[in-house]
Design an enzyme around this catalytic site. Sequence first.
Site: not given
Ligand code: C6P
Length: 410
Positions: A225, A365
């Site tokens: 990100k 999510c």
């Molecule tokens: N949100 C979104 O489109 P990972 O998948 O482990 O790199 O990150 C998880 C995650 C945890 N906390 C927050 C606040 C997030 O936004 C995310 C990932 C993406 O909003 C994919 S669902």
Amino acid sequence: MYDVYKIRNDFPILKEKINGKKLVYLDNAATTQKPLSVINATSDYYKHYNANVHRGVYTLGAIATQEYERIRKKVADFIGAEESSCIVFTKGTTEAINLVAYGWGRKFLRDGDEVILTIMEHHSNIVPWQILARERGIKLKFIPLRDDGTLDMDSFYSSISEDTKLISITYVSNVLGTINPIGEIVKIAHNIRAKVLIDGAQGIPSIPTNVKNLDVDFLAFSAHKMLGPTGIGILYSKREILEEMEPLLGGGEMIKRVSIFDSIWADIPYRFEGGTPNIAGVIGFGEAIDYLNNLGMDEVFKHEKILTAYALEMLSSLDGITIYGPKDINLRSSIISFNYKKVHPHDVATILDQNGIAIRAGHHCAQPLHDALGISASCRVSLYVYNTKEEIDCLIKSLEKVEKIFSYGT
Ligand code: C6P
């Protein structure tokens, strides 16, 4: 001088055509695009010094290990951590939070202990605690929102008690864009001797952050990100906390000594990095941090603020739009969720895609948050270092097309 057009030249994908149109990538909260330097660094590792880390005594292995550890230090410096051994490489924010839940929570939380979360958490910062609650009988409390999309701090104050052992909270909401008052929350938590976990997935890519000044106990974030590769993330914690934590994965790399019935864990952070890690991912992440440091995180933050103000102004001018999250630009980041003309978000996103525009549609999510807002889904635009005002204009024009398509015949 922040030159967004020069920056865009560093991102090969931004030259792609999607459905015959110039790509307008507005889904940076899901994952950001990668500059050529990150792509090259990853392939250079495979081309020139591919070897496993912390194992081989031969030269290639030593170079790979040296690079891997050099980047651990770079990550530590980026967030102001005192030492690189406080940086654990994980596969992302999700794994980092799970590591805290099982490595720390399982050891220290007991029946009746409370974990405070907020209604705006991503599932990654809800589900691990639900699993632990089933296993350990801990109690989960959720802080609600005020009408303006910020956290209800009165409710926060009244929810904490001497049973509160952990406050686990997102830095920035991945739906509302709300920036939470982390500094204040850490102070309150430490007054009652509770620990604080910050889900930094949406905050660290945009907000200059110093973990030492903030005094957070745990910080989780993801490389993908913030211009880095997928499959690599970070758990930061204080040395004394990590020293007491149990590993999540048992296997190679994470031990000092194994005998048939027992093992002695390796020192931190290696104890938490069982198995061959994502070496190429770490190498690429190092380059992403260099890229952001060269831009300057203050400049990144400023660029996003300017774009967000513009996007909010332009979106607000559309009839029939509901924008979620704070109106006050100082309280929010560059993530903007909305619903438009009662058109289902998936339909909006599909029509925008025909114009080359990528946005996210759905619950992002964050279903409990959508439940609290009384909706099942929303459209989400999220901006980053390479986005421009022209791209926002393009979004607005395409949203007007959505209106035309859906008002046809009515
Ligand atoms: N949100 C979104 O489109 P990972 O998948 O482990 O790199 O990150 C998880 C995650 C945890 N906390 C927050 C606040 C997030 O936004 C995310 C990932 C993406 O909003 C994919 S669902």
